[in-house]
Design a protein around this motif. Structure first.
Motif: not given
Length: 231
Positions: A93-101
């Motif tokens: 889950v931390p891999e989407i820290a910069g992905d708002a969508q």
């Protein structure tokens, strides 16, 4: 030259069954949590350092429950309704820290899955408060979930992980190699994986078996000396 030509970087087969997972005090809490028939709020956060067994336990859980496993970076809004129809694990889950969508999709999956009475497993490195998510509603729900952490390995677990990594590559070094690596390597699963990969390549390149002397040559400089680790 011939040794170089015979050195192929073949993919390792990773065994992910429950029988392949070695239980020790470093991971027993997480194993118990994954094996529980029900989770508080029907959700669980599983955290731990790289290579600590998060993916392995997610596969064990998926096999037990018939759940699906999806990388957080592959999560899309269109997939949410289908995923919410059964147990689902969202990895890294931390891999989407910069992905708002992607965060928005995970937020809707969280709400829909729990409304449907489906179990949700979330994995990542470190405690959820360090995951860097920027959607406040998602962050609060994840931080409020039951949390099981995998710790750095003890000697028994590190030795078992090394043996499994070698077995995944169809390698069978003697026990003295495992003992040497346990004493010399940095206390992390990532270091174990890198050491085994290096030893595999070195053995192929030099057309020799994996011995203690080869292990000494390959891992030198990878980790602190034993006296620095065993204080």
């Amino acid at each position: 030259m011939m040794a170089q030509q015979l050195s192929f970087d073949l993919p390792a087969h990773t065994a992910l069954g429950r029988e392949d997972f070695f239980v020790s005090p470093a991971n027993s809490q997480a194993v118990a949590a994954i094996s529980a028939p029900h989770w508080p709020g029907n959700k669980l956060v599983l955290s731990g350092p790289a290579g600590s067994g998060k993916t392995h336990l997610a596969h064990v859980w998926a096999a037990q429950t018939g759940g699906r496993i999806v990388a957080a970076t592959a999560l899309t809004p269109e997939a949410v309704p289908t995923l919410a129809q059964g147990p689902v694990a969202i990895e890294d889950v931390p891999e989407i820290a910069g992905d708002a969508q992607a965060q928005d999709a995970l937020f809707h999956l969280h709400n829909l899955a729990l409304a449907e009475g489906r179990a949700l497993l979330l994995t990542g490195r470190g405690a959820p408060r360090f995951w860097g998510l920027t959607l406040p509603d998602l962050t609060s729900r994840i931080e409020g979930a039951n949390h099981a952490a995998l710790s750095a390995p003890d000697d028994a677990l590190l030795g078992a992980v090394l043996a499994k990594l070698f077995d995944d590559r169809q390698l069978s070094p003697g026990p003295e190699v495992i003992t040497y690596l346990v004493r010399r390597l940095e206390r992390s699963f990532d270091a174990a994986a890198r050491a085994v990969a290096r030893l595999d390549r070195a053995a192929l390149a030099e057309r020799r078996g994996i011995t203690r002397s080869l292990a000494a040559a390959v891992v030198e400089g990878m980790a602190p000396a034993p006296e620095q680790r065993h204080d």
